[in-house]
Design a protein around this motif. Structure first.
Motif, short mmCIF file in Angstrom:
data_model
loop_
_atom_site.label_atom_id
_atom_site.label_comp_id
_atom_site.label_asym_id
_atom_site.label_seq_id
_atom_site.Cartn_x
_atom_site.Cartn_y
_atom_site.Cartn_z
N ALA A 228 -70.96 -15.09 50.24
CA ALA A 228 -69.80 -14.77 51.07
C ALA A 228 -70.22 -14.42 52.49
O ALA A 228 -69.52 -14.75 53.46
CB ALA A 228 -69.01 -13.62 50.44
N LEU A 229 -71.37 -13.75 52.63
CA LEU A 229 -71.88 -13.44 53.97
C LEU A 229 -72.23 -14.72 54.73
O LEU A 229 -72.00 -14.82 55.94
CB LEU A 229 -73.10 -12.53 53.86
CG LEU A 229 -73.75 -12.11 55.18
CD1 LEU A 229 -72.78 -11.29 56.03
CD2 LEU A 229 -75.03 -11.31 54.92
N TYR A 230 -72.78 -15.69 54.02
CA TYR A 230 -73.07 -16.99 54.65
C TYR A 230 -71.77 -17.64 55.15
O TYR A 230 -71.70 -18.14 56.28
CB TYR A 230 -73.78 -17.89 53.65
CG TYR A 230 -73.40 -19.35 53.75
CD1 TYR A 230 -73.73 -20.11 54.87
CD2 TYR A 230 -72.68 -19.96 52.73
CE1 TYR A 230 -73.36 -21.45 54.96
CE2 TYR A 230 -72.31 -21.29 52.81
CZ TYR A 230 -72.65 -22.03 53.93
OH TYR A 230 -72.27 -23.35 54.03
N VAL A 231 -70.75 -17.63 54.32
CA VAL A 231 -69.49 -18.26 54.71
C VAL A 231 -68.88 -17.54 55.91
O VAL A 231 -68.43 -18.19 56.89
CB VAL A 231 -68.51 -18.25 53.52
CG1 VAL A 231 -67.13 -18.74 53.96
CG2 VAL A 231 -69.05 -19.11 52.39
N ALA A 232 -68.89 -16.19 55.87
CA ALA A 232 -68.31 -15.44 56.98
C ALA A 232 -69.10 -15.66 58.27
O ALA A 232 -68.50 -15.84 59.36
CB ALA A 232 -68.28 -13.95 56.63
N GLY A 233 -70.42 -15.65 58.18
CA GLY A 233 -71.24 -15.86 59.38
C GLY A 233 -71.06 -17.24 59.97
O GLY A 233 -70.97 -17.40 61.21
N TYR A 234 -70.99 -18.24 59.12
CA TYR A 234 -70.79 -19.60 59.63
C TYR A 234 -69.42 -19.74 60.29
O TYR A 234 -69.27 -20.43 61.32
CB TYR A 234 -70.93 -20.62 58.50
CG TYR A 234 -70.67 -22.02 58.94
CD1 TYR A 234 -71.62 -22.73 59.67
CD2 TYR A 234 -69.45 -22.65 58.66
CE1 TYR A 234 -71.37 -24.03 60.10
CE2 TYR A 234 -69.20 -23.95 59.09
CZ TYR A 234 -70.16 -24.63 59.81
OH TYR A 234 -69.92 -25.91 60.24
N CYS A 235 -68.42 -19.11 59.73
CA CYS A 235 -67.06 -19.21 60.29
C CYS A 235 -66.99 -18.63 61.71
O CYS A 235 -66.27 -19.15 62.58
CB CYS A 235 -66.07 -18.48 59.40
SG CYS A 235 -65.74 -19.33 57.85
N ILE A 236 -67.72 -17.54 61.95
CA ILE A 236 -67.71 -16.95 63.29
C ILE A 236 -68.22 -17.95 64.33
O ILE A 236 -67.60 -18.16 65.38
CB ILE A 236 -68.56 -15.66 63.30
CG1 ILE A 236 -67.91 -14.58 62.41
CG2 ILE A 236 -68.71 -15.14 64.72
CD1 ILE A 236 -68.76 -13.34 62.26
N GLY A 237 -69.37 -18.55 64.02
CA GLY A 237 -69.92 -19.51 64.96
C GLY A 237 -69.07 -20.76 65.09
O GLY A 237 -68.88 -21.29 66.20
#
Length: 477
Positions: A228-237
């Motif tokens: 989930a942290l990967y998904v959230a981090g990618y969404c920001i960028g």
């Protein structure tokens, strides 16, 4: 000092090479390399978490095809005018994924369905599996963005920044000129200078990759929270990069559709991080799912340290012997085997004693018979006169020998040593135990004198009886 060396960088001259009739496409190569790197890294991380080595490749047989299909479907839905709109390339171009056009959101969503099927077939927890492969996925995305660079796609608005990307016109074998031709070759004629958004996303993916590695080691994230942290981090960028892009895309209220997708997916990922269980799955629990205790690897059993042999507890039948040595009590445990030997020795001794008693009982009647025969012979009167005279002579000799024997007995009694006075004073006596009281030892001289008086009286009576017997024999003669 000038920055001319940093001013603009060109795009590749082509994105396809032909090996005979076989086209080698840079975009496809980047996708394949990214998948291989993700699998290698994911397998290593999965084994470190207690998972079965190599199982990630079995699950990839489900996840990768589902991911490719999902990515293509998402691209077709969000860029449908390119294929189905006026002047579109038509339905025949929909399966041509090697020409580019994969949406990451569809790839992650449908790829997760394929991973769920593979994990369910192998009895593996999907959240734990997702945490293991998350860094590899975002690293594969970074590698895949290099393919966009070769295809001259996913670039941003025009810019005058020194790191702007130069886009050139391309021309294919049929003479068609278009900067977006995948099979074309650059003519060297500049089309425009744009924001290298593919490079921005590549660098952002690398940052997310490093954050995931650090967060996993620092906070030991598990239960799907790292994914989930990967998904959230990618969404920001991705949200910020979408604001810089100027290529053809579907808009809603003037906003690119991928910006909406990034926002909603980000919110969902953050909610999952907050609600999911903290900590990480126990590696032993994951290991037991594929390696039961009764089928442990032989290498692990051999490398394990040998356990100490259990000590033999004393048997309940062991004997306990108590003794006193130098005034100090001690307890000696007699082993069972020695006890058995002692018991066998005692049994043999008992058998021998019983045998000797039986022999004595058998020999006793024989001796009594001999004694009876002797007495009968002595009591039988002699008929021969010569025998009578010989008997009288024998009796006379016996009478003469009796006083001598009595005298010898007196001498033997007189020769017996008297108790040592010094020994009696020290409380020691040769005939008494060492631990006798001193008072008993002190009374011994009186007892010895009484015994000697009695012995003299008995010897006197024996002398008198001997004299009387001798006088009777003389009268008979």
């Amino acid at each position: 000092m000038t920055l001319d060396w940093l001013t603009y960088f060109p795009s590749p001259a082509r994105g396809v090479w032909h090996l005979g009739p076989v086209p080698i496409r840079a975009y496809a190569l980047c996708i394949i390399i990214g998948i291989v790197v993700a699998l290698l890294l994911g397998d290593r991380r999965w084994r470190a978490r207690g998972g079965e080595p190599g199982v990630i490749y079995d699950i990839a047989l489900w996840a990768v095809p589902f991911g490719l299909i999902g990515g293509r479907l998402y691209h077709l839905m969000t860029d449908w005018r390119t294929y189905f709109g006026e002047g579109g390339v038509g339905w025949e171009a929909t399966p041509r994924i090697w020409d580019g056009g994969l949406g990451i959101w569809g790839a992650v969503a449908l790829g997760g369905v394929g991973a769920w099927i593979g994990c369910r077939r192998r009895g593996i927890s999907l959240p734990a599996f997702g945490d293991a492969v998350a860094p590899g996925i975002v690293l594969a995305q970074a590698i895949g963005r290099i393919g966009n660079y070769f295809n001259q796609e996913l670039y941003g608005r025009e810019t005058t920044l020194p790191w702007g990307l130069e886009i050139f016109w391309r021309e294919d074998a049929a003479g068609v000129r278009d900067p977006h031709l995948l099979d074309g070759v650059s003519t060297g004629e500049l089309y425009k200078i744009v924001q290298p958004t593919f490079l921005y996303e590549l660098l952002w993916n690398l940052v997310v990759f490093l954050v995931l590695i650090y967060a996993d080691r620092r906070f030991r994230m598990g239960h799907g929270r790292l994914f989930a942290l990967y998904v959230a981090g990618y969404c920001i960028g991705r949200f910020g990069i979408e604001l810089l892009r100027d290529d053809a895309a579907t808009h809603i209220a003037g906003i690119r559709v991928n910006s909406f997708t990034s926002t909603f997916v980000f919110i969902g990922a953050v909610v999952y991080i907050l609600l999911a269980a903290k900590g990480r799955e126990d590696p032993e629990a994951i290991r037991r799912a594929w390696q039961p205790e009764d089928t442990a690897e032989p290498d692990a059993a051999e490398s394990a340290e040998p356990e100490a042999e259990p000590r033999e507890e004393p048997d309940e039948k062991e004997l306990v012997a108590a003794g006193v040595a130098n005034g100090v009590g001690s307890v000696v445990r007699v082993p069972k085997r020695l006890t058995g030997e002692a018991e066998s020795a005692e049994n043999e001794t008992d058998d021998e004693s019983e045998t000797s008693e039986e022999e004595e009982l058998e020999a006793a009647p024989a001796e009594s018979d001999v004694d009876g025969d002797t007495e009968a012979d002595e009591e039988t009167p002699t008929e021969d006169t010569g025998d009578a005279e010989e008997a009288e002579v024998v009796q006379a000799d016996a009478a003469e020998a009796e006083p001598e024997a009595a005298g010898d007995a007196d001498e033997d009694e007189a020769a017996e040593p008297e108790p040592d006075a010094d020994a009696s004073e020290d409380g020691e006596h040769p005939d008494e135990p060492v631990d006798e009281p001193v008072d008993d030892v002190a009374d011994e001289p009186e007892a010895v004198e009484a015994e000697s008086d009695e012995a003299e009286a008995e010897s006197g009576e024996a002398d008198e009886s001997t004299d009387s017997d001798a006088s009777d024999d003389a009268d008979q003669r």
